[in-house]
Design an enzyme around this catalytic site. Structure first.
Site, short mmCIF file in Angstrom:
data_model
loop_
_atom_site.label_atom_id
_atom_site.label_comp_id
_atom_site.label_asym_id
_atom_site.label_seq_id
_atom_site.Cartn_x
_atom_site.Cartn_y
_atom_site.Cartn_z
N CYS A 82 -9.98 0.74 -16.64
CA CYS A 82 -10.80 -0.42 -16.27
C CYS A 82 -12.22 -0.28 -16.80
O CYS A 82 -12.85 0.76 -16.62
CB CYS A 82 -10.82 -0.56 -14.75
SG CYS A 82 -11.83 -1.94 -14.19
N CYS A 91 -10.92 0.77 -7.28
CA CYS A 91 -9.86 1.75 -7.56
C CYS A 91 -10.47 3.12 -7.83
O CYS A 91 -11.20 3.28 -8.80
CB CYS A 91 -9.06 1.32 -8.78
SG CYS A 91 -8.23 -0.27 -8.60
N PHE A 309 4.86 -4.62 14.89
CA PHE A 309 4.03 -4.99 13.74
C PHE A 309 4.94 -5.58 12.64
O PHE A 309 4.92 -5.13 11.50
CB PHE A 309 3.26 -3.78 13.20
CG PHE A 309 2.45 -3.04 14.22
CD1 PHE A 309 1.20 -3.48 14.60
CD2 PHE A 309 2.96 -1.90 14.83
CE1 PHE A 309 0.44 -2.79 15.54
CE2 PHE A 309 2.21 -1.20 15.79
CZ PHE A 309 0.96 -1.64 16.14
N ASP A 381 5.20 -0.52 11.75
CA ASP A 381 4.39 -0.54 10.52
C ASP A 381 3.00 -1.07 10.86
O ASP A 381 2.65 -2.20 10.51
CB ASP A 381 5.10 -1.45 9.50
CG ASP A 381 4.37 -1.53 8.17
OD1 ASP A 381 3.48 -0.70 7.93
OD2 ASP A 381 4.69 -2.44 7.38
N CYS A 408 0.04 3.07 6.39
CA CYS A 408 -0.76 3.02 5.15
C CYS A 408 -1.98 3.93 5.29
O CYS A 408 -2.78 4.01 4.35
CB CYS A 408 -1.16 1.59 4.83
SG CYS A 408 -2.06 0.80 6.16
C1 LIG Z 1 0.87 -3.42 7.83
S1 LIG Z 1 1.33 -5.02 8.39
C2 LIG Z 1 3.07 -4.88 8.36
C3 LIG Z 1 3.84 -6.15 8.39
C4 LIG Z 1 5.32 -6.07 7.95
N1 LIG Z 1 5.98 -4.91 8.47
C5 LIG Z 1 5.44 -6.13 6.44
O1 LIG Z 1 5.96 -5.18 5.85
O2 LIG Z 1 5.06 -7.15 5.85
C6 LIG Z 1 0.88 -4.95 10.06
C7 LIG Z 1 1.20 -6.20 10.87
O3 LIG Z 1 0.83 -5.95 12.23
C8 LIG Z 1 0.23 -7.08 12.78
N2 LIG Z 1 -0.62 -6.57 13.87
C9 LIG Z 1 -1.86 -6.02 13.77
N3 LIG Z 1 -2.27 -5.59 14.98
C10 LIG Z 1 -1.27 -5.85 15.86
C11 LIG Z 1 -1.09 -5.61 17.24
N4 LIG Z 1 -2.05 -5.01 17.95
N5 LIG Z 1 0.05 -5.98 17.83
C12 LIG Z 1 1.03 -6.60 17.10
N6 LIG Z 1 0.92 -6.85 15.77
C13 LIG Z 1 -0.21 -6.48 15.16
C14 LIG Z 1 -0.50 -7.74 11.64
O4 LIG Z 1 -0.67 -9.11 11.88
C15 LIG Z 1 0.46 -7.46 10.48
O5 LIG Z 1 1.37 -8.50 10.32
#
Ligand SMILES: C[S@@+](CC[C@H](N)C(=O)[O-])C[C@H]1O[C@@H](n2cnc3c(N)ncnc32)[C@H](O)[C@@H]1O
Length: 455
Positions: A82, A91, A309, A381, A408
């Site tokens: 880049c 990055c 999540f 997740d 992550c």
């Molecule tokens: C890393 S993403 C994973 C979503 C899904 N597993 C995917 O692979 O697309 C985390 C998700 O958790 C939700 N989230 C964040 N904080 C939360 C909470 N306290 N309780 C429930 N869901 C939550 C977010 O809106 C998001 O959709």
């Protein structure tokens, strides 16, 4: 050599790099007679290298620094692809060969989990190192009469004006160039961005089209203000930028399409309607790999799955093909609506029953633990902040068989795994996935099995 560079070089210290830190910095120690014995974290340095580093921050046990000069280079060192590397904050691992980045991320994941006795033997490399990214946050900054639109500068909240980014996919780059040109042209769209002073644009691509979300812009109902805003946002639309949404509090103004159908990890008829404010994994191709691995490790055939999540159902739709029932917990309004639509479709196609709970994940876990309710399989997740101690303690009681933890952030993952391990759950598999090449970001999956007396 300019005077400042010469002064810095004179202040440089030789540091031998032996490992890699969470943020992609090289970890090492200064060498030479009388060298400082503290651990160094050096930006721009790779394991196996000796670099001349200059200090940027000192703590009791650690020194942060950056590479001034590479004295002995790693065979994995390359010229960053880049042109704004080192200036842009985006990055931080571009100085490593693309093919070596997955292994570096495996080391980052293992570094975080080592104290728990969990090894990460495998890292899955990304099929593409550049042009892979399908979602982004652009930053907008008003500086006098000018508008800057792009990404944050390194270690700063100032905006680096950009019209192209090598990791973005083609539609996202088209949208970046278009929005950048509009910001510079000073028309109605630019006037709207000026209202933000400092703001963000959320972009999502499905590989062909892009939708743009602008948070913090409250549309006024039914008056000239709304008509004016609609016309201004409409300036951004073309054959690729197919929708713009302004969101202020609970009010939204949608111009064009508000959602794209993401089918990457499932059949077309099960595509997930996703908007720019909802979560989507950063890369479509590597997301398929992630989903396959999560579902294989969950081994949910005929069982009952608690998915926390759940987002818009990225794992849910694949789990529903195997399990008898999936309870999907998600607290975002838009994602929960996508889950409800998915639940209808899985019901109609006689797949697993999907029950959607729009709820905070910790509250759900604490409630299930208090009720004495258990699940054969748990998949979770969380975002970077992780699950947290209270949720992790409740999870240790609710999980009665296999738990698949996707994270992550390896550091918050390690913290969240501790209560499970203390309660007798055992890690049976761990792997790293490179979802975002050129950055030090890593997805980690850990599978755990509950103690026998729980199942
Ligand atoms: C890393 S993403 C994973 C979503 C899904 N597993 C995917 O692979 O697309 C985390 C998700 O958790 C939700 N989230 C964040 N904080 C939360 C909470 N306290 N309780 C429930 N869901 C939550 C977010 O809106 C998001 O959709």
């Amino acid at each position: 050599m300019k005077t400042t560079e010469a002064k810095e070089a004179a202040a440089g210290e030789p540091v031998e790099i032996r490992g890699i830190a969470h943020g992609g910095e090289g970890v090492g120690r200064a060498v030479g007679e009388g060298a400082d014995t503290r651990t160094w974290l050096v930006e721009g340095a790779l394991p196996g290298e000796q670099v001349l580093a200059v200090r940027s921050e000192e703590r009791r046990r650690m020194i942060r620094g950056r590479t001034l000069q590479v004295l002995t280079a790693s065979p994995d060192r390359v010229v960053p692809p880049c042109p704004v590397e080192g200036v842009c904050g985006g990055c931080g691992l571009q100085h490593a060969r693309a093919a070596a980045q997955a292994e570096l991320k495996r080391q980052i994941a293992e570094g975080a989990l080592r104290r728990l006795g969990i090894a990460v033997p495998q890292a899955l490399a990304s099929p593409r190192a550049l042009g892979y990214r399908r979602r982004a946050r652009l930053h907008v900054e008003r500086v006098g009469d000018a508008l800057r639109l792009g990404l944050h500068r390194r270690q700063s909240h100032d905006v680096l004006d950009l019209a192209h980014c090598p990791v973005f996919d083609a539609p996202l780059n088209h949208a970046l160039a278009r929005l950048h040109a509009l910001a510079g042209a000073g028309g109605a769209f630019a006037q709207v961005l000026r209202l933000l002073r400092r703001g963000e644009l959320h972009l999502l691509s499905d590989g062909a089209a892009v939708v743009v979300g602008i948070p913090g812009l409250a549309p006024r109902e039914g008056d000239d203000g709304e008509a004016g805003l609609r016309a201004a946002l409409g300036e951004a639309l073309d054959s690729v930028v197919v929708g713009v949404i302004a969101r202020g509090g609970r009010r939204e103004l949608v111009v064009g399409r508000g959602r794209l159908a993401l089918a990457d990890a499932g059949p077309e008829d099960m595509a997930i309607p996703t908007g720019p404010f909802e979560f989507a994994q950063a890369q479509a191709a590597q997301n398929q790999v992630l989903v396959e691995r999560v579902v294989a490790l969950a081994d949910a055939r005929g069982g009952q799955v608690l998915e926390l999540f759940a987002g818009g159902g990225n794992f849910t739709r694949a789990l529903a093909r195997e399990a008898a029932e999936v309870v999907a917990v998600e607290d975002d309004r838009g994602s929960a609506a996508a889950l409800l639509r998915l639940a209808k479709k899985t019901g109609a196609s006689r797949q697993a029953k999907v029950e959607v709970r729009r709820l905070d994940a910790t509250r759900a876990l604490v409630r299930y633990a208090a009720e004495g309710r258990g699940f054969d399989r748990v998949v979770l997740d969380p975002p970077r902040a992780g699950l947290g101690l209270q949720g992790a303690r409740a999870l240790a009681q609710v999980a009665r068989g296999r738990t698949v933890f996707v994270a992550c952030d390896p550091a918050t993952l390690a913290r969240d795994l501790e209560p499970l391990l203390e309660a007798g759950h055992r890690a049976s598999a761990a792997l790293a996935i490179d979802m975002m090449p050129m950055t030090p970001e890593v997805e980690v999956i850990v599978a755990l099995d509950a103690p026998r007396d729980r199942s």
